[in-house]
Design a protein around this motif. Structure first.
Motif, PDB file in Angstrom:
ATOM      1  N   ARG A  45       0.830  -1.210   0.000  1.00 16.62           N
ATOM      2  CA  ARG A  45       0.000   0.000   0.000  1.00 16.62           C
ATOM      3  C   ARG A  45       0.861   1.254   0.000  1.00 16.62           C
ATOM      4  NH1 ARG A  45      -4.992  -1.735   3.979  1.00 16.62           N
ATOM      5  NH2 ARG A  45      -6.155  -2.839   2.374  1.00 16.62           N
ATOM      6  N   THR A  49       1.081   4.115  -3.296  1.00 22.60           N
ATOM      7  CA  THR A  49       0.631   5.464  -2.897  1.00 22.60           C
ATOM      8  C   THR A  49      -0.666   5.472  -2.092  1.00 22.60           C
ATOM      9  OG1 THR A  49      -0.773   6.093  -4.765  1.00 22.60           O
ATOM     10  CG2 THR A  49       1.600   6.360  -5.062  1.00 22.60           C
ATOM     11  N   LEU A  50      -1.094   4.293  -1.627  1.00 27.41           N
ATOM     12  CA  LEU A  50      -2.362   4.250  -0.899  1.00 27.41           C
ATOM     13  C   LEU A  50      -2.192   4.613   0.566  1.00 27.41           C
ATOM     14  CD1 LEU A  50      -4.024   1.056  -2.337  1.00 27.41           C
ATOM     15  CD2 LEU A  50      -4.779   3.405  -2.601  1.00 27.41           C
ATOM     16  N   MET A  51      -0.946   4.622   1.014  1.00 24.25           N
ATOM     17  CA  MET A  51      -0.706   4.830   2.435  1.00 24.25           C
ATOM     18  C   MET A  51       0.607   5.584   2.579  1.00 24.25           C
ATOM     19  SD  MET A  51      -0.910   1.680   5.020  1.00 24.25           S
ATOM     20  CE  MET A  51      -2.611   1.294   5.270  1.00 24.25           C
ATOM     21  N   TYR A  69       2.577  11.113  -6.274  1.00 22.61           N
ATOM     22  CA  TYR A  69       1.619  10.006  -6.216  1.00 22.61           C
ATOM     23  C   TYR A  69       0.670   9.987  -7.407  1.00 22.61           C
ATOM     24  CZ  TYR A  69      -2.319  12.965  -4.755  1.00 22.61           C
ATOM     25  OH  TYR A  69      -3.322  13.877  -4.715  1.00 22.61           O
ATOM     26  N   ARG A  73       0.272   6.835 -10.180  1.00 28.24           N
ATOM     27  CA  ARG A  73      -0.996   6.122 -10.384  1.00 28.24           C
ATOM     28  C   ARG A  73      -1.290   5.870 -11.866  1.00 28.24           C
ATOM     29  NH1 ARG A  73      -4.902   8.527  -5.524  1.00 28.24           N
ATOM     30  NH2 ARG A  73      -3.532   7.846  -3.838  1.00 28.24           N
TER      31      ARG A  73
ATOM     32  N   ILE B 364      -7.238  11.206  -0.307  1.00 29.92           N
ATOM     33  CA  ILE B 364      -6.665  10.747  -1.569  1.00 29.92           C
ATOM     34  C   ILE B 364      -5.981   9.398  -1.380  1.00 29.92           C
ATOM     35  CG2 ILE B 364      -6.323  13.023  -2.596  1.00 29.92           C
ATOM     36  CD1 ILE B 364      -3.376  12.759  -1.588  1.00 29.92           C
ATOM     37  N   ARG B 365      -5.927   8.934  -0.146  1.00 33.89           N
ATOM     38  CA  ARG B 365      -5.315   7.638   0.137  1.00 33.89           C
ATOM     39  C   ARG B 365      -6.275   6.817   0.976  1.00 33.89           C
ATOM     40  NH1 ARG B 365      -0.860  11.145   0.070  1.00 33.89           N
ATOM     41  NH2 ARG B 365       0.686  10.334  -1.361  1.00 33.89           N
ATOM     42  N   LEU B 366      -5.893   5.587   1.222  1.00 31.10           N
ATOM     43  CA  LEU B 366      -6.673   4.762   2.138  1.00 31.10           C
ATOM     44  C   LEU B 366      -6.440   5.255   3.551  1.00 31.10           C
ATOM     45  CD1 LEU B 366      -6.025   1.083   1.080  1.00 31.10           C
ATOM     46  CD2 LEU B 366      -8.118   2.357   0.787  1.00 31.10           C
ATOM     47  N   SER B 367      -7.412   5.182   4.369  1.00 32.48           N
ATOM     48  CA  SER B 367      -7.332   5.545   5.791  1.00 32.48           C
ATOM     49  C   SER B 367      -6.729   6.916   6.065  1.00 32.48           C
ATOM     50  CB  SER B 367      -6.530   4.531   6.588  1.00 32.48           C
ATOM     51  OG  SER B 367      -5.156   4.670   6.305  1.00 32.48           O
TER      52      SER B 367
END
Lengths: 298, 367
Positions: A45, A49-51, A69, A73, B364-367
């Motif tokens: 993650r 770039t999700l975290m 980010y 993507r 823009i992100r998770l959590s």
């Protein structure tokens, strides 16, 4: 190309990742091997770039995962650990949707997903939730690939998939690698590790070793013996109690044993005294799992 | 192009889920029809009292007619005007007929007499029906007199509604149901739809795409926006053609008010979705924080003026309250836009506030 420098991430009370550093050159299949809860998903993650990591930097294709980010993507494909397609949409609708989301069409990159999608073609009007586990995973891979990503992140893609489909799946990854796609793949299955170019063993948020599969097994410094007898469950207890035995773990139909002094003859004697018959003791080549267990031994 | 295919996907989700379809399209029709027809209380054996100072042949005949009808039960004969109030207070009467002095004499001599019908209008629909039935009985008697004497006597039933003199909620439920349905579809369904992507895990796949998260949200919202408009139109058609509740004001301003409220409700849904992580939480949050207050505090069922002061204060922050008031003014009372300027301004203010909150909580992100 993926590179990671000193990445750490802490959840409320758990340190999910501790100072992770590694690099994956373009066109390599890099495996992240470790049990559930080791921190694999967190790592994925952060790289997709999700975290946000608490500290450390990471780049994908030279782009910073925090600063760039948005650009990243455009160039990565990600297959999350959970089946993350729309169950109420058909195979075709799912694929078309993800193609559109990535500014492309199925036609444009069809050659990339062709090998995989050919198998899904007969079911293209079927809803995703009616697919088998293996088919679901092929669809998810197709959707992650449809925009020809430079790097592919596969988080436990083969969990819950039958052995035949798993084998097929790894074959597909080899094909993708030949097209220059960098692949980061995590798995809890040690037997899949041997199929990676290089791999990292991860446990409790730390990398224990990073090497090729051969390099990892070469790190196993001691001779390894496989032992069996007519009373397997008693055998495990007896081996562990034996004073010449350094370690012993159950591996399917045999127990893998390392000895303090390399005297298998003595072991055979000892086991005969304990009432075991048909005792077989063979020297074997250590596998990834043996190494993993050895590395995590106290 | 990307946006449109996302919206199309969103519609597919809605069309393929029978429950969502039922809630978004079946519910409004069901509610309007329920509130319009099923929830009309049947008038039967209603307790009635009379105050009859003249006590003559005409009043006796009217009273016995009322008594004979299945609608009314004559429970009490009042002796003084003061008894009227206590009859209501003690719950002994829901309708009181007060005849004027020398009723018969006036009728025959002056050709005109009056009777006052006082109803407990806490339930305005019922009160309206009671007085209508009683007036009919009096009108029947007048017809009979006409046949006997061939003189056009005039009996004036003078109607007085107690407790809710303006009969404010007579047409209440149409604006009320609009407020309820829009809250349901815009806030609840939208928040659930967005949270579903988070819960199922598809949000992860979407976020790792060039699709800007803002567009993800807008694409999720678009179908519910469309459905809300479809619902407003169908509610209005039902209310005009089935329930005979006309649109007496400007259609344009009614649309403006509705759009304004839809935007506020959608924003509420978005804010809820950015806080909630599971569909159940989203549903409970919108149910408890939005639906209940809309039902109880927006003036849909209970008039705001009759609430305790604290609840009146709370009702101020409920968007549906302002929407319902504005719709009532424009649609039912036929007032011009200047009368709803305050409501529109408040809704606009709420929209601005909610935009700020949703931008702030946006991820823009998770959590």
């Amino acid at each position: 190309m993926i590179s990671c420098l000193g990445i750490s991430k802490k959840y409320v009370s758990v340190e999910a990742l501790k100072d992770i550093t590694f690099e994956v050159p373009q066109g390599e299949i890099f495996g992240v091997i470790g049990p559930d809860g080791a921190g694999k998903t967190t790592l994925f993650r952060i790289l997709t770039t999700l975290m946000l990591a608490d500290s450390g930097t990471a780049t994908v294709n030279g782009l910073d995962v925090v600063k760039d980010y948005r650009e990243i993507r455009n160039h990565v494909g990600y297959m999350p650990g959970r089946f993350s397609l729309y169950r109420d949409l058909t195979v075709e609708e799912n694929l078309n949707f993800f193609a559109k989301v990535f500014h492309t069409t199925v036609k444009e990159n069809y050659d990339l997903v062709k090998d995989i999608y050919v198998q899904l073609e007969p079911f293209r009007k079927r809803r995703a939730d009616a697919l088998s586990g293996g088919m679901k995973q092929k669809l998810a891979l197709s959707c992650a690939l449809i925009h020809k990503p430079a790097a592919l992140f596969l988080d436990e893609p083969t969990t819950g998939v039958d052995p035949v489909s798993r084998k097929e799946f790894w074959g597909m990854l080899q094909n993708l690698k030949r097209q220059g796609i960098t692949i980061l793949v995590s798995t809890p299955y040690m037997d899949e590790a041997a199929l990676c170019d290089r791999m990292a063993l991860i446990r409790n948020g730390s990398f224990l070793a990073i090497d090729t599969p051969e390099g990892i097994t070469a790190q196993f410094s001691k001779p390894l013996w496989a032992v069996r007898s007519n009373r397997m469950s008693k055998l495990l207890a007896d081996l562990r109690a034996g004073d010449g035995v350094e370690s012993c773990f159950a591996f399917g139909d045999r127990h893998h044993v390392t000895l303090k002094r390399e005297e298998p003859g003595r072991l055979r004697e000892y086991l005969a005294n304990q009432g075991h018959q048909d005792v077989e003791i063979d020297r074997i080549q250590p596998g990834i799992e043996d190494c993993f267990i050895r590395l995590t031994m106290p | 192009m990307m946006f449109l295919s996302f919206v199309k996907k969103e519609f597919l989700h809605i069309f393929r889920d029978p429950r969502t379809m039922l809630i978004t399209l079946g519910m409004p029709v069901a509610q309007i029809i329920l509130f319009g027809f099923a929830i009309t209380t049947e008038v039967k054996n209603v307790r009635m009292a009379v105050f009859d100072p003249s006590h003559d042949i005409s009043t006796q005949r009217i009273i016995s007619r009322m008594q004979a009808s299945e609608y009314f039960d004559m429970t009490q004969v009042l002796h003084t005007a003061d008894d009227i109030n206590s009859a209501f207070n003690k719950g002994k009467a829901e309708l009181v007929a007060v005849f004027s002095d020398r009723f018969d004499e006036n009728l025959l001599r002056a050709g005109k007499a009056s009777v006052q019908l006082i109803a407990d209008a806490t339930d305005p629909n019922q009160a309206a029906m009671l007085t209508a039935y009683a007036s009919n009985i009096i009108a029947d008697y007048r017809q009979e007199l006409l046949r006997e004497h061939r003189i056009p006597f005039l009996i004036e039933p003078e109607i007085q509604m107690l407790y809710n003199p303006q009969m404010k909620s007579a047409y209440n439920f149409v604006p009320g149901v609009m407020g309820l349905i829009l809250t349901l579809i815009c806030a609840m369904m939208t928040s659930i739809a967005i949270v579903r992507e988070k819960e199922v895990g598809t949000m992860e796949a979407l976020l790792v795409s060039p699709l800007r998260p803002v567009w993800i949200i807008l694409a999720k919202v678009a179908p519910y926006f469309t459905l809300s408009i479809v619902n407003i139109i169908s509610i209005l058609l039902l209310s005009v053609f089935v329930l005979d509740v006309p649109v007496s004001g400007s259609m344009f301003w009614l649309a403006v008010v509705a759009l304004m409220f839809i935007i506020v409700a959608l924003l509420l849904g978005i804010v809820i979705s950015s806080v909630a992580t599971t569909q159940v939480t989203a549903m409970l949050a919108s149910g408890m924080l939005l639906m209940m207050p809309v039902l109880l505090l927006s003036g849909m069922i209970f008039p705001i003026e009759n609430m305790p002061v604290i609840l009146q204060w709370i009702s101020n922050i409920i968007p549906a309250r302002w929407f319902i008031t504005a719709v009532r003014k424009v649609m039912i009372e036929g007032l011009g836009v200047s009368y709803v300027a305050k409501e529109l301004a408040i809704l606009a203010g709420m929209a601005v506030f909610l935009i700020a909150v949703s931008v702030k909580t946006f991820k823009i992100r998770l959590s």
